[in-house]
Design a protein around this motif. Structure first.
Motif, PDB file in Angstrom:
ATOM      1  N   PHE A  13       0.826  -1.191   0.000  1.00 24.80           N
ATOM      2  CA  PHE A  13       0.000   0.000   0.000  1.00 24.80           C
ATOM      3  C   PHE A  13       0.869   1.255   0.000  1.00 24.80           C
ATOM      4  CE2 PHE A  13      -2.654  -3.163   2.309  1.00 24.80           C
ATOM      5  CZ  PHE A  13      -3.688  -3.251   1.390  1.00 24.80           C
ATOM      6  N   GLU A  14       0.389   2.275  -0.657  1.00 24.63           N
ATOM      7  CA  GLU A  14       1.072   3.565  -0.648  1.00 24.63           C
ATOM      8  C   GLU A  14       0.791   4.295   0.670  1.00 24.63           C
ATOM      9  OE1 GLU A  14       3.144   5.202  -2.350  1.00 24.63           O
ATOM     10  OE2 GLU A  14       3.253   4.306  -4.347  1.00 24.63           O
ATOM     11  N   ASN A  15       1.492   5.387   0.870  1.00 30.03           N
ATOM     12  CA  ASN A  15       1.250   6.236   2.044  1.00 30.03           C
ATOM     13  C   ASN A  15       0.173   7.256   1.689  1.00 30.03           C
ATOM     14  OD1 ASN A  15       1.543   7.394   4.568  1.00 30.03           O
ATOM     15  ND2 ASN A  15       3.219   8.729   3.927  1.00 30.03           N
ATOM     16  N   SER A  16      -1.045   6.752   1.498  1.00 32.76           N
ATOM     17  CA  SER A  16      -2.146   7.585   1.015  1.00 32.76           C
ATOM     18  C   SER A  16      -3.135   7.885   2.141  1.00 32.76           C
ATOM     19  CB  SER A  16      -2.873   6.873  -0.127  1.00 32.76           C
ATOM     20  OG  SER A  16      -4.062   7.544  -0.465  1.00 32.76           O
ATOM     21  N   TYR A  17      -3.628   9.113   2.172  1.00 29.42           N
ATOM     22  CA  TYR A  17      -4.637   9.488   3.166  1.00 29.42           C
ATOM     23  C   TYR A  17      -5.968   8.789   2.909  1.00 29.42           C
ATOM     24  CZ  TYR A  17      -1.570  13.146   4.969  1.00 29.42           C
ATOM     25  OH  TYR A  17      -0.518  13.813   5.545  1.00 29.42           O
ATOM     26  N   ASP A  18      -6.121   8.190   1.743  1.00 31.58           N
ATOM     27  CA  ASP A  18      -7.339   7.438   1.432  1.00 31.58           C
ATOM     28  C   ASP A  18      -7.313   6.046   2.052  1.00 31.58           C
ATOM     29  OD1 ASP A  18      -8.404   9.525  -0.064  1.00 31.58           O
ATOM     30  OD2 ASP A  18      -7.377   8.871  -1.893  1.00 31.58           O
ATOM     31  N   LEU A  19      -6.209   5.702   2.704  1.00 35.09           N
ATOM     32  CA  LEU A  19      -6.078   4.388   3.336  1.00 35.09           C
ATOM     33  C   LEU A  19      -6.089   4.528   4.849  1.00 35.09           C
ATOM     34  CD1 LEU A  19      -3.184   2.913   1.147  1.00 35.09           C
ATOM     35  CD2 LEU A  19      -5.567   2.152   1.133  1.00 35.09           C
ATOM     36  N   PRO A  20      -6.536   3.502   5.571  1.00 30.77           N
ATOM     37  CA  PRO A  20      -6.409   3.527   7.032  1.00 30.77           C
ATOM     38  C   PRO A  20      -4.941   3.687   7.415  1.00 30.77           C
ATOM     39  CG  PRO A  20      -7.816   1.710   6.335  1.00 30.77           C
ATOM     40  CD  PRO A  20      -7.204   2.287   5.089  1.00 30.77           C
ATOM     41  N   GLU A  21      -4.674   4.446   8.442  1.00 32.34           N
ATOM     42  CA  GLU A  21      -3.296   4.724   8.840  1.00 32.34           C
ATOM     43  C   GLU A  21      -2.520   3.451   9.177  1.00 32.34           C
ATOM     44  OE1 GLU A  21      -0.889   7.653  11.975  1.00 32.34           O
ATOM     45  OE2 GLU A  21      -3.087   7.622  11.923  1.00 32.34           O
ATOM     46  N   THR A  22      -3.218   2.440   9.682  1.00 23.09           N
ATOM     47  CA  THR A  22      -2.552   1.214  10.123  1.00 23.09           C
ATOM     48  C   THR A  22      -1.965   0.405   8.983  1.00 23.09           C
ATOM     49  OG1 THR A  22      -4.691   0.076  10.063  1.00 23.09           O
ATOM     50  CG2 THR A  22      -3.952   0.971  12.192  1.00 23.09           C
ATOM     51  N   ILE A  23      -2.375   0.662   7.747  1.00 22.51           N
ATOM     52  CA  ILE A  23      -1.856  -0.152   6.634  1.00 22.51           C
ATOM     53  C   ILE A  23      -1.040   0.671   5.638  1.00 22.51           C
ATOM     54  CG2 ILE A  23      -3.748  -1.818   6.827  1.00 22.51           C
ATOM     55  CD1 ILE A  23      -4.921  -0.541   4.265  1.00 22.51           C
ATOM     56  N   ARG A  24      -0.854   1.943   5.909  1.00 18.78           N
ATOM     57  CA  ARG A  24      -0.052   2.756   4.984  1.00 18.78           C
ATOM     58  C   ARG A  24       1.386   2.264   4.946  1.00 18.78           C
ATOM     59  NH1 ARG A  24      -2.352   8.595   7.166  1.00 18.78           N
ATOM     60  NH2 ARG A  24      -4.545   8.186   6.638  1.00 18.78           N
ATOM     61  N   LEU A  73     -17.174 -13.187   4.696  1.00 21.09           N
ATOM     62  CA  LEU A  73     -16.362 -12.075   4.215  1.00 21.09           C
ATOM     63  C   LEU A  73     -16.801 -10.762   4.841  1.00 21.09           C
ATOM     64  CD1 LEU A  73     -16.021 -12.861   0.392  1.00 21.09           C
ATOM     65  CD2 LEU A  73     -14.300 -13.172   2.193  1.00 21.09           C
ATOM     66  N   TYR A  74     -18.076 -10.637   5.116  1.00 20.98           N
ATOM     67  CA  TYR A  74     -18.616  -9.408   5.702  1.00 20.98           C
ATOM     68  C   TYR A  74     -18.402  -9.369   7.214  1.00 20.98           C
ATOM     69  CZ  TYR A  74     -22.034  -5.761   6.854  1.00 20.98           C
ATOM     70  OH  TYR A  74     -22.640  -4.622   7.325  1.00 20.98           O
ATOM     71  N   ASN A  75     -18.593 -10.493   7.878  1.00 18.82           N
ATOM     72  CA  ASN A  75     -18.550 -10.536   9.342  1.00 18.82           C
ATOM     73  C   ASN A  75     -17.194 -10.937   9.897  1.00 18.82           C
ATOM     74  OD1 ASN A  75     -21.355  -9.880   9.749  1.00 18.82           O
ATOM     75  ND2 ASN A  75     -21.838 -11.948   9.015  1.00 18.82           N
ATOM     76  N   GLY A  76     -16.419 -11.689   9.114  1.00 17.22           N
ATOM     77  CA  GLY A  76     -15.122 -12.148   9.588  1.00 17.22           C
ATOM     78  C   GLY A  76     -15.230 -13.320  10.549  1.00 17.22           C
ATOM     79  N   THR A  77     -14.100 -13.668  11.175  1.00 18.92           N
ATOM     80  CA  THR A  77     -14.038 -14.750  12.155  1.00 18.92           C
ATOM     81  C   THR A  77     -13.180 -14.278  13.336  1.00 18.92           C
ATOM     82  OG1 THR A  77     -12.037 -15.711  11.167  1.00 18.92           O
ATOM     83  CG2 THR A  77     -14.173 -16.474  10.304  1.00 18.92           C
ATOM     84  N   LYS A  78     -12.967 -15.171  14.292  1.00 17.83           N
ATOM     85  CA  LYS A  78     -12.126 -14.806  15.437  1.00 17.83           C
ATOM     86  C   LYS A  78     -10.700 -14.493  14.995  1.00 17.83           C
ATOM     87  CE  LYS A  78     -14.609 -17.355  19.045  1.00 17.83           C
ATOM     88  NZ  LYS A  78     -14.515 -18.440  20.060  1.00 17.83           N
ATOM     89  N   LYS A  79     -10.204 -15.241  14.013  1.00 18.23           N
ATOM     90  CA  LYS A  79      -8.827 -15.054  13.566  1.00 18.23           C
ATOM     91  C   LYS A  79      -8.688 -13.961  12.516  1.00 18.23           C
ATOM     92  CE  LYS A  79      -6.988 -19.624  14.626  1.00 18.23           C
ATOM     93  NZ  LYS A  79      -6.267 -20.826  14.109  1.00 18.23           N
ATOM     94  N   PHE A  80      -9.760 -13.662  11.814  1.00 13.88           N
ATOM     95  CA  PHE A  80      -9.711 -12.661  10.752  1.00 13.88           C
ATOM     96  C   PHE A  80     -10.815 -11.630  10.965  1.00 13.88           C
ATOM     97  CE2 PHE A  80      -7.600 -16.302   8.826  1.00 13.88           C
ATOM     98  CZ  PHE A  80      -6.477 -15.707   8.263  1.00 13.88           C
ATOM     99  N   VAL A  81     -10.397 -10.464  11.431  1.00 14.24           N
ATOM    100  CA  VAL A  81     -11.346  -9.382  11.707  1.00 14.24           C
ATOM    101  C   VAL A  81     -11.386  -8.451  10.495  1.00 14.24           C
ATOM    102  CG1 VAL A  81     -11.894  -7.447  13.222  1.00 14.24           C
ATOM    103  CG2 VAL A  81     -10.807  -9.517  14.167  1.00 14.24           C
ATOM    104  N   PRO A  82     -12.578  -8.229   9.920  1.00 13.96           N
ATOM    105  CA  PRO A  82     -12.664  -7.353   8.745  1.00 13.96           C
ATOM    106  C   PRO A  82     -12.270  -5.925   9.081  1.00 13.96           C
ATOM    107  CG  PRO A  82     -14.857  -7.875   9.595  1.00 13.96           C
ATOM    108  CD  PRO A  82     -13.887  -8.749  10.327  1.00 13.96           C
ATOM    109  N   GLY A  83     -11.518  -5.295   8.195  1.00  9.83           N
ATOM    110  CA  GLY A  83     -11.079  -3.929   8.415  1.00  9.83           C
ATOM    111  C   GLY A  83      -9.825  -3.822   9.270  1.00  9.83           C
ATOM    112  N   ILE A  84      -9.325  -4.975   9.739  1.00  7.73           N
ATOM    113  CA  ILE A  84      -8.086  -5.011  10.520  1.00  7.73           C
ATOM    114  C   ILE A  84      -7.121  -6.040   9.928  1.00  7.73           C
ATOM    115  CG2 ILE A  84      -7.043  -5.513  12.765  1.00  7.73           C
ATOM    116  CD1 ILE A  84      -9.570  -4.485  14.087  1.00  7.73           C
ATOM    117  N   ASP A  85      -7.586  -7.283   9.868  1.00  7.72           N
ATOM    118  CA  ASP A  85      -6.740  -8.364   9.350  1.00  7.72           C
ATOM    119  C   ASP A  85      -6.878  -8.528   7.835  1.00  7.72           C
ATOM    120  OD1 ASP A  85      -5.788  -9.127  11.927  1.00  7.72           O
ATOM    121  OD2 ASP A  85      -7.714 -10.101  12.289  1.00  7.72           O
TER     122      ASP A  85
END
Length: 360
Positions: A13-24, A73-85
């Motif tokens: 990922f690029e260092n873009s303000y359109d991305l969450p800060e945690t993945i830039r 894919l929408y809800n995720g699982t214990k090991k894979f949290v959507p929007g984080i993992d």
């Protein structure tokens, strides 16, 4: 761990303000979700953020379940949290929202990898070189992701020798095969000695066997009153086993930092027999040196006649730091061999400077 999935590729990922800060500026796994037909400029993709606990088998299980039940894919699982993992690209996100009539959740969606003309969406994704794009060792990219977030504390800056050694041990991609080399085993011992603040199992064992009288030979008080030359010298002969061992570690430290083979093994990664510089490690060490200089405008060294601290603010105090940054540039530019003599000179002088600063 190497990734052996059917279709994964490494993306950044690029260092873009359109991305969450945690993945830039972070690396991720791009998995193409085959078998879904949806009219869009890009195919369906899942972006898995590369983390320490990411395992290939867990990814396979997650995808297998998701193909049977898109709600996962929408809800995720214990090991894979959507929007984080993991994140969904716009194509896959639009598909499942429409298919399952779900409430929109923009936290789990990222832009498509490809634009309408099938070119890379370069505002969001970096174009990787061939070696990085084709290399699939997740530990390699995990360390790169760690380096992106690294920020030095005041304590780490003040303990520069300890931090310097820890950075190399934590960020190196040296292989187990290279570690079998006796020279690299010695270098590992040296790095661990400094990373532990000037001690290791050997010094502790010698201290235990020889007793407290032998613990600190020719010790100099770093905060003594220099009018009295508080040296605290031991009555024990300077040639004891403990003293000789510590002196040997210091000499090996200087030799190590002047050895191009050390940098080839510890600061580079061999990909298809091509040495790729560990740019993240190189930059971290440069940052450490810069932050130390900026926060320590005066250096402390020892007067040769009594061993007491001497404060200096000469413009040449940190010339060894600047010269060592040239060595780091040699590594990054893959020109170590043609600068072997400079590397030896600058590396050994820098090592001596560190020993003086840390009073080790």
């Amino acid at each position: 761990m190497s990734l052996n999935l059917l279709q994964p590729t490494i993306i950044k990922f690029e260092n873009s303000y359109d991305l969450p800060e945690t993945i830039r500026n972070k690396y991720a796994i791009n998995y193409n979700l085959a078998g879904i037909e949806y009219e869009s400029t890009d195919i369906c993709r899942i972006y898995f953020v590369i983390k320490e606990d990411l395992k290939e088998n867990d990814i396979i299980k997650f995808i297998s379940k998701a193909l049977k039940d898109l709600n996962i894919l929408y809800n995720g699982t214990k090991k894979f949290v959507p929007g984080i993992d993991y994140f969904l690209n716009e194509t896959l996100y639009d598909y499942i929202i429409e298919k399952l009539s779900l409430i929109k959740n923009t936290d789990l969606v990222l832009p498509n990898y490809l634009l309408e003309n099938y070119e890379l969406n370069s505002e969001i994704f970096s174009e990787l070189c061939g070696c990085e794009r084709d290399y699939n060792n997740l530990d390699f990219y995990y360390k790169k992701n760690i380096a992106t977030d690294y920020k030095f504390t005041d304590l780490e800056i003040n303990q520069i020798c300890k931090t310097f050694a820890n950075l190399i041990l934590e960020q190196t991609n040296i292989t187990p095969e290279d570690l079998l080399d006796p020279k690299n085993q010695s270098y590992k011992t040296v790095l661990e000695y400094f990373a532990n603040g000037g001690t290791d199992c050997c010094t502790r064992l010698l201290q235990l066997i020889l007793g407290n009288n032998f613990v600190s030979l020719n010790t100099i008080s770093t905060l003594g009153s220099c009018g009295t030359c508080n040296s605290n010298k031991s009555d024990i002969d300077s040639g004891s086993c403990l003293d000789l061992y510590i002196q040997g570690i210091k000499e090996l430290f200087k030799s190590m930092l002047g050895d191009i083979e050390f940098y080839e093994d510890w600061f580079c990664t061999s990909i298809d027999d091509v040495l790729i510089p560990n740019s993240c490690l190189i930059q971290l060490i440069k940052d450490l040196l810069d932050e130390f200089v900026n926060s320590h405008p005066m250096t402390i060294s020892q007067n040769s006649h009594c061993g007491c601290p001497r404060v200096s603010n000469s413009d040449t105090d940190y010339i060894d730091f600047e010269n060592y940054k040239k060595v780091l540039d040699f590594i990054d530019a893959c020109i170590l061999s043609s600068n072997k003599n400079k590397t030896k000179l600058f590396g050994e002088e820098f090592a001596q400077k560190l020993l003086e600063i840390c009073q080790m």
